[in-house]
Design a protein around this motif. Structure first.
Motif, PDB file in Angstrom:
ATOM      1  N   TYR A  75      34.255  74.876 -57.685  1.00 16.33           N
ATOM      2  CA  TYR A  75      33.329  75.783 -56.996  1.00 16.33           C
ATOM      3  C   TYR A  75      34.026  77.020 -56.436  1.00 16.33           C
ATOM      4  CZ  TYR A  75      29.896  77.660 -53.810  1.00 16.33           C
ATOM      5  OH  TYR A  75      29.037  78.508 -53.168  1.00 16.33           O
ATOM      6  N   SER A  76      33.385  78.156 -56.643  1.00 21.96           N
ATOM      7  CA  SER A  76      33.818  79.417 -56.037  1.00 21.96           C
ATOM      8  C   SER A  76      32.580  80.276 -55.809  1.00 21.96           C
ATOM      9  CB  SER A  76      34.806  80.155 -56.935  1.00 21.96           C
ATOM     10  OG  SER A  76      35.136  81.415 -56.371  1.00 21.96           O
ATOM     11  N   SER A  77      32.380  80.714 -54.586  1.00 20.02           N
ATOM     12  CA  SER A  77      31.200  81.529 -54.278  1.00 20.02           C
ATOM     13  C   SER A  77      31.313  82.938 -54.857  1.00 20.02           C
ATOM     14  CB  SER A  77      30.995  81.617 -52.767  1.00 20.02           C
ATOM     15  OG  SER A  77      32.137  82.190 -52.143  1.00 20.02           O
ATOM     16  N   HIS A 129      29.217  78.478 -59.615  1.00 20.81           N
ATOM     17  CA  HIS A 129      28.518  78.869 -58.391  1.00 20.81           C
ATOM     18  C   HIS A 129      27.055  78.486 -58.540  1.00 20.81           C
ATOM     19  CE1 HIS A 129      27.512  82.084 -61.163  1.00 20.81           C
ATOM     20  NE2 HIS A 129      26.540  82.448 -60.350  1.00 20.81           N
ATOM     21  N   TRP A 178      30.924  80.742 -63.872  1.00 21.84           N
ATOM     22  CA  TRP A 178      31.283  82.161 -63.761  1.00 21.84           C
ATOM     23  C   TRP A 178      31.775  82.667 -65.111  1.00 21.84           C
ATOM     24  CZ3 TRP A 178      29.670  85.198 -60.160  1.00 21.84           C
ATOM     25  CH2 TRP A 178      29.553  84.789 -58.829  1.00 21.84           C
TER      26      TRP A 178
END
Length: 208
Positions: free
Chosen positions: A185-187, A198, A208
């Motif tokens: 996870y990465s915003s 995300h 992404w």
């Protein structure tokens, strides 16, 4: 005030397609909706908010109990719900018991961080299950929690690469998960395309 849906209350009712459970209900007893073959959606309303927060389900043959805001999905609760394709497990769910969603038509599953255990065969033979959002928090799995889910392709993990490695080492039941494509996870979008994920505007995991 309705607080309990009695055992076998609507068993084998073929006319029901949707049920909305009010926030006052704390117990759904055994087989309350068992055999409701055309039941596609059950929604549980929040005690504190007006929107629906927990589950979309089909028939059930077990029990769901709420206690101090904690929901446990009991043995065989949604066993063999062939029309069940969308499950939204609420943030108050602490455990998913044996055979709870056995044989369901789930394609996409998010396990909230509140879940502490997923017992044997809980999601067994959900052959259409392809994507799982897995929490950063510790979840105790059985080696058969996802037995027969042979089409899993993607794990969307809420932690880091290092944390995922440690999780696989610590939980022998998850060793075979190393064969799946795992995204972290990465915003915000990173330079490493195709490694992170995300939530989109609809709350669905996107790479992404």
């Amino acid at each position: 005030v309705l607080t309990t849906i009695a055992a076998k209350a609507l068993k084998d009712n073929l006319h029901i397609e949707t049920v909305i459970i009010p926030s006052t209900v704390t117990t759904i007893e055994a087989e309350a909706f068992s055999g409701c073959a055309n039941l596609k959606t059950i929604v549980f309303k929040s005690k504190t908010r007006s929107e629906i927060i927990t589950l979309s389900v089909s028939s059930m043959s077990g029990s769901i109990k709420t206690e101090s805001g904690v929901i446990s999905i009991g043995d065989r609760a949604f066993y063999g719900c062939e029309n069940l394709s969308d499950v939204k497990i609420g943030a108050s769910v602490a455990g998913i018991d044996n055979y709870a969603f056995y044989g369901c038509n789930i394609n996409y599953l998010e396990i909230p961080s509140s879940v502490k255990y997923i017992k044997s065969d809980a999601f067994a033979d959900c052959v259409n299950l392809e994507s799982i959002i897995f929490p950063h928090s510790s979840v105790i799995l059985s080696s058969r929690s996802f037995y027969g889910c042979n089409n899993i392709k993607r794990i969307f993990y809420k932690g880091s690469v290092t944390q995922w490695g440690k999780l696989l080492q610590a939980n022998t039941a998850m060793r075979e998960w190393s064969k799946y494509d795992v995204y972290y996870y990465s915003s915000e979008q990173t330079d490493e395309i195709g490694k992170y994920w995300h939530y989109d505007d609809g709350g669905i995991a996107q790479i992404w």
